[in-house]
Motif scaffolding. Structure first.
Motif, short mmCIF file in Angstrom:
data_model
loop_
_atom_site.label_atom_id
_atom_site.label_comp_id
_atom_site.label_asym_id
_atom_site.label_seq_id
_atom_site.Cartn_x
_atom_site.Cartn_y
_atom_site.Cartn_z
N ASN A 47 17.53 -15.42 2.07
CA ASN A 47 18.95 -15.41 1.71
C ASN A 47 19.76 -15.24 2.99
O ASN A 47 19.82 -14.17 3.57
CB ASN A 47 19.23 -14.26 0.74
N TRP A 48 20.40 -16.32 3.42
CA TRP A 48 21.17 -16.29 4.66
C TRP A 48 22.38 -15.38 4.57
O TRP A 48 22.85 -14.84 5.58
CB TRP A 48 21.64 -17.70 5.03
N THR A 49 22.92 -15.21 3.38
CA THR A 49 24.17 -14.46 3.21
C THR A 49 23.99 -13.30 2.24
O THR A 49 24.84 -13.07 1.37
CB THR A 49 25.29 -15.40 2.72
N PHE A 50 22.89 -12.59 2.37
CA PHE A 50 22.60 -11.50 1.43
C PHE A 50 23.65 -10.38 1.50
O PHE A 50 24.20 -9.95 0.49
CB PHE A 50 21.21 -10.93 1.72
N GLN A 51 23.93 -9.90 2.71
CA GLN A 51 24.92 -8.83 2.88
C GLN A 51 26.23 -9.34 3.46
O GLN A 51 27.28 -8.75 3.22
CB GLN A 51 24.35 -7.73 3.77
N ASP A 52 26.17 -10.38 4.27
CA ASP A 52 27.38 -10.97 4.84
C ASP A 52 27.10 -12.44 5.13
O ASP A 52 26.01 -12.94 4.85
CB ASP A 52 27.81 -10.23 6.12
#
Length: 319
Positions: free
Chosen positions: A211-216
């Motif tokens: 997931n490239w954008t899990f937290q940001d």
């Protein structure tokens, strides 16, 4: 807004059709009660509607029709209410797109469950009637319905735990795409080449994915470049840093890094690490390509050469 208008249009059509049908049957019932010629038909209809499906319960065909009607209206209202809650209450908040979509879906499931309970109560359908379907349900689960149940539960887990959410950019088995929707059975993903993938929800929990954008939405890029051994190392590093500093899409924090990575057979290998914000699947490739072009132009201006493999051919003449 177009999606909402389309939803209102469809809902109005179904509700209007249901109301017109109710008015039609009401008029028909009144005609049956007024004219002698249709009294027999009225009696037959009452017998049909009051027919009990099982002697041990009060479940009749008429109650089933009421149950279906209330369920239909309840499901449509649940869809409308869950959408309006997100649109009116959560839209002004700072929640991300994925959290809003998860709240909308979970609230829809909860409202549908409440609609089912209300429909059963209005139709006076006892819960014990579902024992009639227990055997059929068990057989159905044995023949593959467990996959549907597994995917539905997986969908709820995805929306509660949120290892992935709507709007995330993920990489699964070499394919990169953006999650468009997490439904009750499957997840819709649009890939970087604009093809749509429909993946079962349980697949996202069972398989390894990135997931490239899990937290940001911050992604660290890595660019490798080779220069000639005759190049001035300080000059090379200076040109790379100037290129990084002049590139508007590269973030200043975390700070970019320039590293002399390795001594090759005919080149010096440098690696540049920097962080970029990404919104779509092509942002990474596009930014890295533009950076390479600018770095190549700056190398040419500084007379820094990028070596290419060379072969030495020795020709021996026989005496």
């Amino acid at each position: 807004m177009n999606k909402f208008r389309e939803f209102i249009s469809k809902s109005s059509f179904y509700i209007g059709t249901f109301l017109l049908g109710g008015v039609f049957f009401y008029i028909l019932f009144k005609l049956w009660e007024r004219y002698e010629s249709v009294k027999d038909a009225n009696k037959v209809l009452k017998l049909v509607l009051n027919y009990k499906l099982q002697d041990s319960t009060n479940l009749t065909i008429g109650k089933i029709l009421i149950l279906i009607s209330v369920l239909f209206i309840g499901i449509r209202l649940a869809k409308f209410a869950s959408y309006k809650v997100v649109d009116r209450m959560l839209k002004p908040t700072k929640l991300n797109k994925g959290a809003k979509a998860a709240f909308e879906n979970l609230s829809y499931y909860a409202l549908v469950l409440i609609s089912c309970i209300i429909a059963l109560h209005i139709a006076e359908v006892p819960l014990t009637v579902f024992t009639l379907f227990g055997g059929a349900l068990a057989i159905g689960l044995g023949f593959g319905s467990q996959n549907i149940l597994s995917n539905f539960i997986s969908g709820i887990i995805l929306q509660v735990e949120q290892p992935v959410k709507v709007g995330d950019i993920i990489e699964i088995e070499g394919t990169i795409g953006t999650i468009e929707n997490i439904g009750g059975r499957s997840t819709k993903i649009i890939s970087s080449n604009n093809t749509h993938m429909i993946i079962p929800n349980s697949y996202l929990l069972d398989k390894k994915l990135v997931n490239w954008t899990f937290q940001d939405n911050i992604y660290r890029s890595k660019i490798e470049v080779n220069v000639d051994y005759d190049s001035d190392c300080q000059m090379v590093e200076s040109v790379i840093r100037e290129t990084v500093d002049s590139f508007e899409h590269i973030m200043r924090f975390p700070e970019p890094k320039v590293i002399l990575n390795d001594f090759g057979t005919y080149y010096l290998n440098y690696v540049v690490y920097f962080w970029i914000p990404i919104q779509g699947t092509m942002d990474k490739a596009s930014t890295e390509s533009n950076f390479r072009i600018r770095l190549l132009n700056n190398f040419k201006k500084a007379n820094i050469k990028i070596p290419v493999p060379q072969s030495e051919l020795i020709w021996k003449k026989k005496d």
